[in-house]
Structures are given as C-alpha cells and as structure tokens.
Design a protein around this motif. Structure first.
Motif, PDB file in Angstrom:
ATOM      1  N   GLY A 161       0.833  -1.202   0.000  1.00  0.00           N
ATOM      2  CA  GLY A 161       0.000   0.000   0.000  1.00  0.00           C
ATOM      3  C   GLY A 161       0.858   1.238   0.000  1.00  0.00           C
ATOM      4  O   GLY A 161       2.088   1.162  -0.167  1.00  0.00           O
ATOM      5  N   GLY A 162       0.206   2.384   0.186  1.00  0.00           N
ATOM      6  CA  GLY A 162       0.912   3.659   0.170  1.00  0.00           C
ATOM      7  C   GLY A 162       1.893   3.795   1.324  1.00  0.00           C
ATOM      8  O   GLY A 162       2.968   4.387   1.173  1.00  0.00           O
ATOM      9  N   SER A 163       1.542   3.260   2.482  1.00  0.00           N
ATOM     10  CA  SER A 163       2.441   3.374   3.638  1.00  0.00           C
ATOM     11  C   SER A 163       3.778   2.706   3.347  1.00  0.00           C
ATOM     12  O   SER A 163       4.847   3.276   3.622  1.00  0.00           O
ATOM     13  CB  SER A 163       1.821   2.716   4.871  1.00  0.00           C
ATOM     14  OG  SER A 163       0.578   3.292   5.176  1.00  0.00           O
ATOM     15  N   ASN A 170       5.748   4.729   0.776  1.00  0.00           N
ATOM     16  CA  ASN A 170       6.426   5.877   1.390  1.00  0.00           C
ATOM     17  C   ASN A 170       7.656   5.429   2.170  1.00  0.00           C
ATOM     18  O   ASN A 170       8.709   6.062   2.104  1.00  0.00           O
ATOM     19  CB  ASN A 170       5.460   6.634   2.326  1.00  0.00           C
ATOM     20  CG  ASN A 170       4.475   7.505   1.548  1.00  0.00           C
ATOM     21  OD1 ASN A 170       4.761   7.940   0.434  1.00  0.00           O
ATOM     22  ND2 ASN A 170       3.321   7.769   2.137  1.00  0.00           N
ATOM     23  N   HIS A 229       0.288  12.952   5.042  1.00  0.00           N
ATOM     24  CA  HIS A 229      -0.320  11.743   5.612  1.00  0.00           C
ATOM     25  C   HIS A 229       0.534  11.168   6.745  1.00  0.00           C
ATOM     26  O   HIS A 229       1.766  11.179   6.673  1.00  0.00           O
ATOM     27  CB  HIS A 229      -0.491  10.701   4.506  1.00  0.00           C
ATOM     28  CG  HIS A 229      -1.343   9.543   4.914  1.00  0.00           C
ATOM     29  ND1 HIS A 229      -0.812   8.412   5.485  1.00  0.00           N
ATOM     30  CD2 HIS A 229      -2.681   9.362   4.857  1.00  0.00           C
ATOM     31  CE1 HIS A 229      -1.807   7.565   5.750  1.00  0.00           C
ATOM     32  NE2 HIS A 229      -2.949   8.126   5.374  1.00  0.00           N
ATOM     33  N   SER A 277       1.329   8.304   7.509  1.00  0.00           N
ATOM     34  CA  SER A 277       2.240   7.203   7.173  1.00  0.00           C
ATOM     35  C   SER A 277       3.661   7.719   6.920  1.00  0.00           C
ATOM     36  O   SER A 277       4.623   6.968   7.081  1.00  0.00           O
ATOM     37  CB  SER A 277       1.735   6.448   5.939  1.00  0.00           C
ATOM     38  OG  SER A 277       1.689   7.307   4.823  1.00  0.00           O
ATOM     39  N   THR A 305      -5.012  13.785   2.082  1.00  0.00           N
ATOM     40  CA  THR A 305      -6.143  12.920   2.386  1.00  0.00           C
ATOM     41  C   THR A 305      -7.324  13.721   2.939  1.00  0.00           C
ATOM     42  O   THR A 305      -8.477  13.412   2.662  1.00  0.00           O
ATOM     43  CB  THR A 305      -5.700  11.841   3.399  1.00  0.00           C
ATOM     44  OG1 THR A 305      -4.431  11.346   2.973  1.00  0.00           O
ATOM     45  CG2 THR A 305      -6.688  10.695   3.454  1.00  0.00           C
ATOM     46  N   ASP A 312       4.094  12.273  -2.168  1.00  0.00           N
ATOM     47  CA  ASP A 312       3.114  11.283  -1.729  1.00  0.00           C
ATOM     48  C   ASP A 312       1.825  11.534  -2.519  1.00  0.00           C
ATOM     49  O   ASP A 312       1.031  12.398  -2.172  1.00  0.00           O
ATOM     50  CB  ASP A 312       2.882  11.414  -0.220  1.00  0.00           C
ATOM     51  CG  ASP A 312       1.849  10.405   0.284  1.00  0.00           C
ATOM     52  OD1 ASP A 312       1.318   9.634  -0.547  1.00  0.00           O
ATOM     53  OD2 ASP A 312       1.585  10.402   1.503  1.00  0.00           O
ATOM     54  N   ALA A 355      -0.384   9.107  -2.963  1.00  0.00           N
ATOM     55  CA  ALA A 355      -1.191   7.913  -2.669  1.00  0.00           C
ATOM     56  C   ALA A 355      -2.666   8.220  -2.861  1.00  0.00           C
ATOM     57  O   ALA A 355      -3.400   7.421  -3.424  1.00  0.00           O
ATOM     58  CB  ALA A 355      -0.928   7.418  -1.251  1.00  0.00           C
ATOM     59  N   TYR A 356      -3.087   9.387  -2.405  1.00  0.00           N
ATOM     60  CA  TYR A 356      -4.481   9.706  -2.645  1.00  0.00           C
ATOM     61  C   TYR A 356      -4.710  10.225  -4.068  1.00  0.00           C
ATOM     62  O   TYR A 356      -5.472   9.648  -4.829  1.00  0.00           O
ATOM     63  CB  TYR A 356      -5.069  10.694  -1.607  1.00  0.00           C
ATOM     64  CG  TYR A 356      -6.462  11.045  -2.078  1.00  0.00           C
ATOM     65  CD1 TYR A 356      -7.452  10.062  -2.069  1.00  0.00           C
ATOM     66  CD2 TYR A 356      -6.740  12.262  -2.689  1.00  0.00           C
ATOM     67  CE1 TYR A 356      -8.699  10.300  -2.632  1.00  0.00           C
ATOM     68  CE2 TYR A 356      -7.989  12.501  -3.243  1.00  0.00           C
ATOM     69  CZ  TYR A 356      -8.962  11.522  -3.207  1.00  0.00           C
ATOM     70  OH  TYR A 356     -10.168  11.742  -3.784  1.00  0.00           O
ATOM     71  N   ASP A 403      -1.158   4.803  -5.215  1.00  0.00           N
ATOM     72  CA  ASP A 403      -1.803   3.745  -4.435  1.00  0.00           C
ATOM     73  C   ASP A 403      -2.962   3.142  -5.244  1.00  0.00           C
ATOM     74  O   ASP A 403      -4.111   3.542  -5.087  1.00  0.00           O
ATOM     75  CB  ASP A 403      -2.325   4.357  -3.122  1.00  0.00           C
ATOM     76  CG  ASP A 403      -2.233   3.382  -1.956  1.00  0.00           C
ATOM     77  OD1 ASP A 403      -1.794   2.245  -2.168  1.00  0.00           O
ATOM     78  OD2 ASP A 403      -2.603   3.781  -0.841  1.00  0.00           O
ATOM     79  N   HIS A 448      -4.793   0.733  -4.918  1.00  0.00           N
ATOM     80  CA  HIS A 448      -6.008   0.266  -4.241  1.00  0.00           C
ATOM     81  C   HIS A 448      -6.896   1.424  -3.763  1.00  0.00           C
ATOM     82  O   HIS A 448      -7.884   1.189  -3.079  1.00  0.00           O
ATOM     83  CB  HIS A 448      -5.709  -0.762  -3.138  1.00  0.00           C
ATOM     84  CG  HIS A 448      -4.945  -0.286  -1.949  1.00  0.00           C
ATOM     85  ND1 HIS A 448      -4.266  -1.164  -1.129  1.00  0.00           N
ATOM     86  CD2 HIS A 448      -4.746   0.928  -1.409  1.00  0.00           C
ATOM     87  CE1 HIS A 448      -3.685  -0.490  -0.144  1.00  0.00           C
ATOM     88  NE2 HIS A 448      -3.972   0.776  -0.295  1.00  0.00           N
ATOM     89  N   LYS A 449      -6.543   2.628  -4.161  1.00  0.00           N
ATOM     90  CA  LYS A 449      -7.445   3.754  -3.950  1.00  0.00           C
ATOM     91  C   LYS A 449      -8.109   4.106  -5.279  1.00  0.00           C
ATOM     92  O   LYS A 449      -9.024   3.441  -5.705  1.00  0.00           O
ATOM     93  CB  LYS A 449      -6.680   4.921  -3.325  1.00  0.00           C
ATOM     94  CG  LYS A 449      -6.345   4.635  -1.861  1.00  0.00           C
ATOM     95  CD  LYS A 449      -5.622   5.759  -1.192  1.00  0.00           C
ATOM     96  CE  LYS A 449      -5.472   5.462   0.295  1.00  0.00           C
ATOM     97  NZ  LYS A 449      -4.520   6.378   0.926  1.00  0.00           N
TER      98      LYS A 449
HETATM   99  C1  LIG Z   1      -3.951   6.406   2.112  1.00  0.00           C
HETATM  100  C2  LIG Z   1      -2.757   7.253   2.075  1.00  0.00           C
HETATM  101  C3  LIG Z   1      -1.501   6.758   2.459  1.00  0.00           C
HETATM  102  C4  LIG Z   1      -1.324   5.377   3.030  1.00  0.00           C
HETATM  103  O1  LIG Z   1      -1.607   4.404   2.100  1.00  0.00           O
HETATM  104  P1  LIG Z   1      -2.079   2.929   2.566  1.00  0.00           P
HETATM  105  O2  LIG Z   1      -2.357   2.267   1.274  1.00  0.00           O
HETATM  106  O3  LIG Z   1      -3.292   3.122   3.416  1.00  0.00           O
HETATM  107  O4  LIG Z   1      -0.966   2.317   3.322  1.00  0.00           O
HETATM  108  C5  LIG Z   1      -0.410   7.589   2.323  1.00  0.00           C
HETATM  109  N1  LIG Z   1      -0.547   8.848   1.873  1.00  0.00           N
HETATM  110  C6  LIG Z   1      -1.731   9.362   1.509  1.00  0.00           C
HETATM  111  C7  LIG Z   1      -1.802  10.772   0.991  1.00  0.00           C
HETATM  112  C8  LIG Z   1      -2.884   8.595   1.607  1.00  0.00           C
HETATM  113  O5  LIG Z   1      -4.072   9.112   1.253  1.00  0.00           O
END
Ligand SMILES: *Cc1c(COP(=O)(O)O)cnc(C)c1O
Length: 485
Positions: A152-154, A157, A185, A187, A242, A267, A269-270, A296, A298-299
């Motif tokens: 995942g994103g965590s 990162n 985030h 993470s 986020t 980052d 991820a979102y 990410d 899965h988002k």
């Molecule tokens: C969700 C998110 C993460 C963490 O990603 P996971 O897939 O939940 O581990 C990191 N950064 C941002 C900006 C996010 O929205």
C-alpha cells in the motif's frame, strides 16, 4: 488422532469438493457485487459483541468445509463496512472491480512467487510492463526509471524514504533533516520514525488557508537548518492530501530541491491517479519532477486491497539500496536485465500484485479509468454547487480531486463554534447509527466538518442528495435541541 487414520493431513479436497466449494464462493462474491447497493454500508460492533460471536478454542479436529464457509459468510463478512458501497463517503473508499478480484484469485490460486525472476519470469515481466505504463502516465523516464508494487501507500512511502536516505546521506544521517506539511499523511511520519530519525530531525511545516505547504516557511526553516550545520535532505510534498485533496506547489518545491540538492518525494497515494483526468493533470503539474512518487492503486485506480506503488526516476537507486547477496539466493540471481523485485524493496516473498492491475487495465481500457476519474472529480464539483445553493450548508474546503469538506451552519442562526462542532459531530453520529451512509468528520482549521471522498464511479448525485437530506433532518433536530437548552 494419528496421521494414519487422519486423511486431512495432506490439506486436500477432492476435485468435486473443490469445485463445489469454489463455485459457492464465486456465487457469494457475485451476489455481493449485484446487491451491495441495497445493503447498508456501515457495520458497527463492539469488542464484547465480536468476542462472543467469534472467540473459540483452537480447532483440533476438522469441521465440514461448507460449515466453516457458511459461518464466515453469515457472521464474519457482514460485520465489516462495505467500502465499495456508493454511500461509503469516508476515509478513502475502496471501489474495487470484479476483474481484479478474480485476478487476485488467480494469483493466490496458483500461488505465484513474485520475488525473483527465476521463480516466475512472466510475473516479473508483467510488473516491469505495468510499471512502465505507470512511469509513462506520470511522465517519468521509462528507460532509467523504475518502481515496485507494495502492500500500500504506507509501504511505498517507507520504501521511498529508505531509498532517499541511502542516496542522499549514505551511512550517516545523524545531521539529516526532513520536511513535510501539517497536512501530510501520517504514514510519512511513521516511516520517518521507522527508519530511525529522531523528533528533532523532523520539520512539520504549517499550511496556508488553502491547506498547501507554506513555501516561505519551508524556505526559512531550510536556510536556518543549514546555518546550524544540519543537512536538509528531503522534502515530502502531498499530491492530494487525504483531508482536502490539496496539491502542494510541486514545481516550486522541485525548484527548492534542485537548488538545495535535496530529495523530492511526492506522496500521491491519494491524488496521483487524478493525472488521468485533464483537470487533475493541471493540478498535478510538476509531479514528473519528483525523485520518488507514491501512488496507491487500491485507492483511485480501483484495485482491491492490497496494492501500492513506488515510482523512482532511476531504478538503480532501488537496487543499490535494497540488494543483499545472501548465499541461499546465489543460484537465482540471474543477469541484470532480469529484475529480482526482492532487490528493489523490502519483501522477499511477494504476492503477484501486478496481475490485477494488468488484467483490469487491459480489460476495461485506460479510457474507462480516465472517464471514471473525471466523473469522480465532476461529482464533487456538482456536490459543491448543490451545497453552495443551500442556506443550510457552508463549504470549508472546495471540491478538490473529488474531496469536499463542509458543515451544517444555517444562515441566520449565529451559532457558536462549539455548537457548530457539536451539531456536525452529531450529524455524523446519527447517519452512522442509521447505517445508511458512511460519513465521518475531520477537523480543518479547528472546525469539525463533514468530509466526502467521492472516488467511487458508482456513486450518483442522487445518492449524495439523499444523504444530505438525511443530514439536514438530523441537523434540524440538533438545532431544536440546542435552542431548547
Ligand atoms: C492512504 C494514504 C496513504 C497510506 O496508504 P495505505 O495504502 O493506506 O498504506 C499515504 N498517503 C496518503 C496521501 C494517503 O491518502
């Protein structure tokens, strides 16, 4: 029981049993996809309730397979939120898609080891192929660039920061300092702690009224740290926070990193996936200048859990950070063009994550992903228009990359801040208690607000109107209760 009279020790089922069992599961999953809209997205249960439902002794003896399955379908699965439900607005929804669900089933069914080339050349190649698609989408060099799928994103990162530390600080990071905004985030902070940085090495930079990192404050503190003999080594920017979907000023931060010889991590991820929509692409200008970028799938790439991704400008950075040469992997090292992904990140044994990304993108086509993401961004903008037209609602942060924050604050009521906080908190509590919609609060500039993250392409404006109407009823109840005290 001894092994002689226990045939189960081989952990097998007959062909007919496997088929019956498998088809039954497929029927459950398909039924879920077909009927989820008419279910309630919220599951709520206390520890005590779950203890009494699920606690049991270690099962020494066997149980008929269909009994275990029925129990799971009746008692376990319904006690989870439906994050792919059209009225699941909170956190970051997980819209998922059926093709990827089946792809995960294949990856697991064949138990593909996606660690090294020798074990599964095609799986490694598909990770290279899909990574190249992502590199191209984000404007990274496809020859030099590289990346890796993570849980995942965590983890992406974390992988990025380990790499950044290795490339910029080599073996001594005692004087290194790292910079990120108060909207970054959590993470990232977790990752910074995991890699052994002390609190004194972390700089949390305040954001402006639009929730963007304050460039002036960022530059001031970097300059001050230099004067003190510290080593500013990395800036983490958010490409879609986020909370609000806000994109930090990426080009300006890239300039700072260039001038200061710092690592630029984004980052995304979102918000990264928004690059597939034309208005998203404009907001994300400069994303291609990052040294490393978290996205990410899965988002907002609609994949089921778990798949995150880290992209880097130079794939050698990953291998020079993560390669170890233990003797037991000697025989599978192979030649350099044949990538062992265990050398590009933390995991050795890895599931075949690329498969679902590959199969879903190929089946639906990138054009469908583009259309879905554009739809999501528009839907949030339509919601903003709706809320602005109403005398009951106030926008706290405008629709940005499909996220909108707002609060119930009827014109002419002149409510105190603490009354507004309580009313909006209670609206969320009530709607969750009704289980009709998953809508929770966040805090922005000290105010309790409702937050919608609209990345599900199956959410309609009617769903949103319907939820807002319910919220208005709860809000009015709260108003009456307030004026009666
Ligand atoms: C969700 C998110 C993460 C963490 O990603 P996971 O897939 O939940 O581990 C990191 N950064 C941002 C900006 C996010 O929205």
């Amino acid at each position: 029981m001894t092994t002689e009279n226990n045939p189960n020790y081989k952990l097998t089922l007959s062909k007919e049993e496997m088929q019956r069992y498998g088809y039954k599961i497929i029927d459950h999953i398909v039924d879920h996809f077909e009927t989820q809209n008419s279910k309630k997205p919220v599951a709520q249960a206390s520890r005590a309730e779950m203890d009494s439902l699920l606690t049991e002794n270690i099962p020494n003896l066997s149980t008929p397979a269909h009994e275990v399955l029925d129990f799971v379908m009746d008692q376990v699965i319904p006690n989870s939120n439906i994050v792919s439900h059209p009225k699941s607005y909170s956190f970051v929804p997980g819209p998922s898609n059926y093709i990827s669900v089946m792809a995960d089933t294949i990856a697991t069914g064949f138990n593909i080891f996606s660690g090294g080339w020798a074990a599964s050349p095609a799986a490694a190649e598909l990770e290279i192929v899909t990574m190249n698609w992502l590199l191209e989408i984000f404007g990274f060099p496809t020859k030099q660039g590289g990346g890796i799928f993570t849980s995942g994103g965590s983890m992406a990162n974390l992988t990025a920061l380990v790499t950044a530390r290795r490339i910029k600080c080599r073996n001594d990071f005692s004087k290194a300092t790292i910079y990120l905004s108060d909207q970054a985030h959590s993470s990232n902070i977790k990752a910074i702690k995991v890699i052994g940085f002390k609190k004194e090495q972390i700089r949390i930079i305040p954001t402006d009224m639009e929730f963007k990192i304050s460039l002036n404050k960022l530059k001031n503190i970097i300059a001050k740290d230099r004067l003190e003999g510290l080593q500013p080594f990395c800036i983490i920017a958010s490409a879609g926070t986020t909370n609000t979907g806000t994109v930090d000023p990426l080009d300006e931060i890239a300039n700072i990193c260039e001038n200061e010889n710092m690592w630029f991590h984004i980052d995304g991820a979102y918000g990264g996936a928004a690059i597939l929509a034309s208005n998203g692409k404009k907001l994300l200008k400069g994303i291609e200048r990052a040294d490393s970028l978290t996205v990410d799938p899965h988002k907002w790439f609609f994949q089921p859990y778990e798949i995150g991704c880290l992209l880097v400008k130079n794939h050698n950075w990953l291998s020079s950070t993560f390669s170890e040469k233990p003797e037991y992997l000697r025989d599978i090292e192979g030649n350099e063009s044949e990538i062992n992904f265990y050398d590009h990140g933390i995991q050795l044994t890895r599931r075949f994550r690329a498969l679902k990304f590959y199969m879903s993108l190929k089946t639906f086509g990138l054009a469908s992903f583009k259309k879905a993401i554009t739809y999501n961004i528009d839907l949030a903008e339509q919601t903003e228009i709706l809320l602005r037209k109403s005398a009951l609602w106030e926008i706290t942060s405008p629709a940005t990359l499909a996220i909108i924050n707002f609060r119930y604050n009827p014109i002419g009521q002149n409510l105190l801040e603490e009354e507004l906080d309580r009313i909006n908190q209670n609206i969320s509590k009530k709607i969750i208690a009704s289980k009709e919609a998953l809508l929770v609060t966040t805090v922005l500039q000290g105010q309790v607000v409702l937050r919608m993250c609209l990345i599900n392409p199956r959410t309609t404006i009617e769903d949103i109107k319907n939820t807002l109407k319910k919220c208005e009823i709860y809000g009015e109840e709260q108003l009456l209760a307030t004026s009666n005290t």
